[in-house]
Design a protein around this motif. Structure first.
Motif, PDB file in Angstrom:
ATOM      1  N   ARG A  16       0.862  -1.184   0.000  1.00  0.00           N
ATOM      2  CA  ARG A  16       0.000   0.000   0.000  1.00  0.00           C
ATOM      3  C   ARG A  16       0.896   1.231   0.000  1.00  0.00           C
ATOM      4  NH1 ARG A  16      -4.908   1.291   0.152  1.00  0.00           N
ATOM      5  NH2 ARG A  16      -5.720   3.090   1.209  1.00  0.00           N
ATOM      6  N   VAL A  17       0.507   2.229  -0.775  1.00  0.00           N
ATOM      7  CA  VAL A  17       1.305   3.442  -0.912  1.00  0.00           C
ATOM      8  C   VAL A  17       0.437   4.658  -0.589  1.00  0.00           C
ATOM      9  CG1 VAL A  17       2.615   4.863  -2.548  1.00  0.00           C
ATOM     10  CG2 VAL A  17       2.715   2.379  -2.705  1.00  0.00           C
ATOM     11  N   THR A  18       1.002   5.587   0.147  1.00  0.00           N
ATOM     12  CA  THR A  18       0.346   6.864   0.403  1.00  0.00           C
ATOM     13  C   THR A  18       1.276   7.960  -0.092  1.00  0.00           C
ATOM     14  OG1 THR A  18      -0.766   6.012   2.370  1.00  0.00           O
ATOM     15  CG2 THR A  18      -0.606   8.397   2.174  1.00  0.00           C
ATOM     16  N   VAL A  19       0.770   8.811  -0.951  1.00  0.00           N
ATOM     17  CA  VAL A  19       1.546   9.926  -1.492  1.00  0.00           C
ATOM     18  C   VAL A  19       1.102  11.191  -0.777  1.00  0.00           C
ATOM     19  CG1 VAL A  19       2.074  11.286  -3.552  1.00  0.00           C
ATOM     20  CG2 VAL A  19       1.734   8.813  -3.736  1.00  0.00           C
ATOM     21  N   LEU A  20       2.072  11.897  -0.217  1.00  0.00           N
ATOM     22  CA  LEU A  20       1.790  13.182   0.421  1.00  0.00           C
ATOM     23  C   LEU A  20       2.209  14.307  -0.511  1.00  0.00           C
ATOM     24  CD1 LEU A  20       3.114  12.477   4.023  1.00  0.00           C
ATOM     25  CD2 LEU A  20       0.776  12.254   3.173  1.00  0.00           C
ATOM     26  N   HIS A  21       1.453  15.375  -0.489  1.00  0.00           N
ATOM     27  CA  HIS A  21       1.771  16.560  -1.284  1.00  0.00           C
ATOM     28  C   HIS A  21       1.475  17.772  -0.421  1.00  0.00           C
ATOM     29  CE1 HIS A  21       2.575  18.783  -4.892  1.00  0.00           C
ATOM     30  NE2 HIS A  21       1.380  19.324  -4.921  1.00  0.00           N
ATOM     31  N   PHE A  22       2.497  18.555  -0.130  1.00  0.00           N
ATOM     32  CA  PHE A  22       2.375  19.702   0.767  1.00  0.00           C
ATOM     33  C   PHE A  22       1.784  19.289   2.114  1.00  0.00           C
ATOM     34  CE2 PHE A  22       2.474  21.923  -3.365  1.00  0.00           C
ATOM     35  CZ  PHE A  22       3.584  22.729  -3.123  1.00  0.00           C
ATOM     36  N   GLY A  23       2.232  18.121   2.617  1.00  0.00           N
ATOM     37  CA  GLY A  23       1.844  17.669   3.938  1.00  0.00           C
ATOM     38  C   GLY A  23       0.470  17.043   4.063  1.00  0.00           C
ATOM     39  N   LYS A  24      -0.218  16.843   2.954  1.00  0.00           N
ATOM     40  CA  LYS A  24      -1.554  16.244   2.989  1.00  0.00           C
ATOM     41  C   LYS A  24      -1.598  15.021   2.088  1.00  0.00           C
ATOM     42  CE  LYS A  24      -3.812  20.481   4.134  1.00  0.00           C
ATOM     43  NZ  LYS A  24      -4.852  21.411   3.970  1.00  0.00           N
ATOM     44  N   VAL A  25      -2.478  14.077   2.444  1.00  0.00           N
ATOM     45  CA  VAL A  25      -2.627  12.874   1.617  1.00  0.00           C
ATOM     46  C   VAL A  25      -3.138  13.283   0.242  1.00  0.00           C
ATOM     47  CG1 VAL A  25      -3.848  10.693   1.334  1.00  0.00           C
ATOM     48  CG2 VAL A  25      -3.018  11.374   3.598  1.00  0.00           C
ATOM     49  N   PHE A  26      -2.396  12.888  -0.771  1.00  0.00           N
ATOM     50  CA  PHE A  26      -2.705  13.252  -2.145  1.00  0.00           C
ATOM     51  C   PHE A  26      -3.278  12.070  -2.915  1.00  0.00           C
ATOM     52  CE2 PHE A  26      -1.274  14.092  -6.565  1.00  0.00           C
ATOM     53  CZ  PHE A  26      -1.916  15.287  -6.770  1.00  0.00           C
ATOM     54  N   ALA A  27      -2.749  10.868  -2.614  1.00  0.00           N
ATOM     55  CA  ALA A  27      -3.220   9.647  -3.274  1.00  0.00           C
ATOM     56  C   ALA A  27      -2.886   8.462  -2.381  1.00  0.00           C
ATOM     57  CB  ALA A  27      -2.554   9.479  -4.640  1.00  0.00           C
ATOM     58  N   GLU A  28      -3.728   7.429  -2.448  1.00  0.00           N
ATOM     59  CA  GLU A  28      -3.504   6.204  -1.683  1.00  0.00           C
ATOM     60  C   GLU A  28      -3.966   5.012  -2.501  1.00  0.00           C
ATOM     61  OE1 GLU A  28      -3.895   6.293   2.942  1.00  0.00           O
ATOM     62  OE2 GLU A  28      -5.675   7.255   2.068  1.00  0.00           O
ATOM     63  N   GLY A  29      -3.342   3.884  -2.263  1.00  0.00           N
ATOM     64  CA  GLY A  29      -3.767   2.663  -2.913  1.00  0.00           C
ATOM     65  C   GLY A  29      -2.599   1.730  -3.129  1.00  0.00           C
ATOM     66  N   SER A  30      -2.808   0.747  -3.979  1.00  0.00           N
ATOM     67  CA  SER A  30      -1.705  -0.148  -4.340  1.00  0.00           C
ATOM     68  C   SER A  30      -0.703   0.648  -5.169  1.00  0.00           C
ATOM     69  CB  SER A  30      -2.229  -1.326  -5.156  1.00  0.00           C
ATOM     70  OG  SER A  30      -2.636  -0.883  -6.447  1.00  0.00           O
TER      71      SER A  30
END
Length: 81
Positions: free
Chosen positions: A46-60
């Motif tokens: 599972r991957v969580t992408v942060l952008h400017f300190g906020k969750v931007f995208a999540e998923g496989s």
């Protein structure tokens, strides 16, 4: 089992990926901060992408890499991963 989170920032290559996979197979979680998508593809469920300190995208990893917003911001205009 006592829970804990292993945090790894910019991990060294080699045995690090194997260690993370072994710990994960034992039910442990690793928080990895890394931009090397080839490395992340090897270890992440599972991957969580942060952008400017906020969750931007999540998923496989496949879902996140396929997200055109992620591709544009973090991977460049084309998705080569």
């Amino acid at each position: 089992m006592v829970g804990f989170v292993l945090t790894v920032v910019a991990p060294a290559r080699g045995k690090t990926g194997e260690l993370i996979q072994t710990l994960n197979a034992q039910g442990m979680t690793a928080l990895v901060v890394e931009h090397d998508m080839a490395f992340i593809r090897q270890i992440a469920q599972r991957v969580t992408v942060l952008h400017f300190g906020k969750v931007f995208a999540e998923g496989s990893i496949g879902e996140v890499i396929a997200d055109p917003r992620v591709a544009e911001i973090y991977l460049g205009k084309t998705n080569e991963y």
